[in-house]
Design an enzyme around this catalytic site. Structure first.
Site, short mmCIF file in Angstrom:
data_model
loop_
_atom_site.label_atom_id
_atom_site.label_comp_id
_atom_site.label_asym_id
_atom_site.label_seq_id
_atom_site.Cartn_x
_atom_site.Cartn_y
_atom_site.Cartn_z
N GLU A 23 0.83 -1.21 0.00
CA GLU A 23 0.00 0.00 0.00
C GLU A 23 0.86 1.25 0.00
OE1 GLU A 23 -3.09 2.03 3.17
OE2 GLU A 23 -3.15 -0.13 2.92
N GLU A 57 -2.94 11.01 2.69
CA GLU A 57 -4.11 11.26 3.53
C GLU A 57 -4.07 12.69 4.04
OE1 GLU A 57 -5.54 7.46 5.83
OE2 GLU A 57 -3.36 7.59 5.97
#
Length: 339
Positions: free
Chosen positions: A120, A124
């Protein structure tokens, strides 16, 4: 010092949550899984001010509207988490997203690349933080350490469109904003490459309430505090997305359960024209950007405003078809944490 203590405390609680929230429909490290759908095109450009731009994306949660500012991801009430995911995977490449993140305490705007074995790469932005955004990565879903996340300076991400870009090669990953590289991760610095993201990924974009009162306290702290639903709507805007695939193919097959880049086999012919910004060079069966520089020092460069410990939280777990189903898990774990 207070902010350091805040994030150190949040990390302990959030780390417990990850195992319940990480999501993969079929993990090739554990069993034989179908091949990943690829793309034979080297470059995809999506203008999200046009309705046709969602043709190669699946809405996995909520509703996403197209408006003059692009795709609108809106939280109107508790439980909303609109999310889209590409219908194809890329195997090393570039993802560039022009985004205005959502405001609101506890609201998280996320751009995530994730593979079936839980490699991943994340961006964010937390709604209550107007000065920085977070980068993060995971290898094989491993959350045993707390040193992967960084906070990078970005001015008013909730008010201004910024272009967030990831360049991901077998050797290194860079995160940049508006053309300025903010972070470089060498594969060697991810446990000597063992925990470096290196398997085919799709792209997930979405918004969710990390500050929901049903979440664990560590998650709420990481998201900046409790979400006030009386002040909705909270909207993230995505104006455009460009995705470059360094290894275009019809599909990618996992030949064993090692999760290594070398274990991925290509199926189908690739487009003969490459749209990468740098000339590719063949390394075995992989194409990587030859101009990508390998950092000579550790990725953990000195950042005075960066907490020394970070809450470990997989963004992609909230950007999946099963994102809403995890609410019950969150309630259960939250209760266990504070017994």
């Amino acid at each position: 010092m207070l902010v350091y203590l805040k994030y150190a405390t949040a990390s302990l609680a959030a780390a417990t949550l990850v195992s319940g929230q990480t999501y993969s429909e079929c993990n090739p490290l554990k069993k034989t899984c179908p091949a990943n759908v690829g793309t034979t095109e080297s470059r995809h450009t999506f203008d999200f001010t046009k309705s046709s731009s969602l043709d190669q994306w699946t809405t996995t949660a909520g509703n996403v509207k197209i408006g003059p500012n692009g795709a609108e991801f809106t939280i109107n009430k508790q439980g909303d988490a609109p999310t889209i995911r590409t219908d194809f995977h890329v195997f090393f490449g570039e993802v560039s997203v022009t985004m205005k993140s959502a405001p609101g305490t506890g609201i998280v705007s996320s751009v995530v690349l994730q593979s079936d074995d839980l490699d991943e790469i994340d961006w964010e932005a937390v709604g209550g933080d107007t000065t920085q955004v977070q980068t993060n990565y995971f290898g094989k879903g491993d959350t045993t350490t707390y040193d992967r996340a960084t906070f990078e300076p970005v001015l008013t991400p909730q008010e201004v469109f910024h272009t967030y870009k990831v360049v991901w090669t077998k050797e290194a990953t860079t995160w940049s904003v508006d053309g300025n590289v903010l972070r470089t991760l060498s594969s060697d610095n991810a446990q000597s490459g063992i925990r470096y993201p290196q398997t085919p990924m799709n792209v997930r974009i979405g918004i969710w309430a990390g500050g929901d009162p049903n979440n664990a306290e560590g998650t709420i702290q990481w998201a900046g505090g409790l979400t006030d639903y009386s002040k909705t709507p909270y909207t993230m805007y995505i104006k455009d997305v460009t995705i470059v695939n360094y290894n275009p193919a019809e599909s990618y097959t996992w030949s064993d359960r090692t999760g290594s880049a070398e274990s991925i086999k290509f199926t189908g012919s690739a487009n003969s024209t490459s749209s990468t910004t740098s000339k590719p060079s063949v390394v075995g069966s992989l194409i990587t950007a030859s101009s990508t520089s390998r950092p000579s020092s550790s990725d953990s460069a000195s950042r005075p405003n960066t907490p020394s410990s970070f809450p470990v939280f997989n963004a992609a777990s909230n950007l999946s078809a099963g994102s809403l189903s995890f609410l019950s898990v969150l309630v259960l774990v939250s209760g266990l944490l504070f017994l």
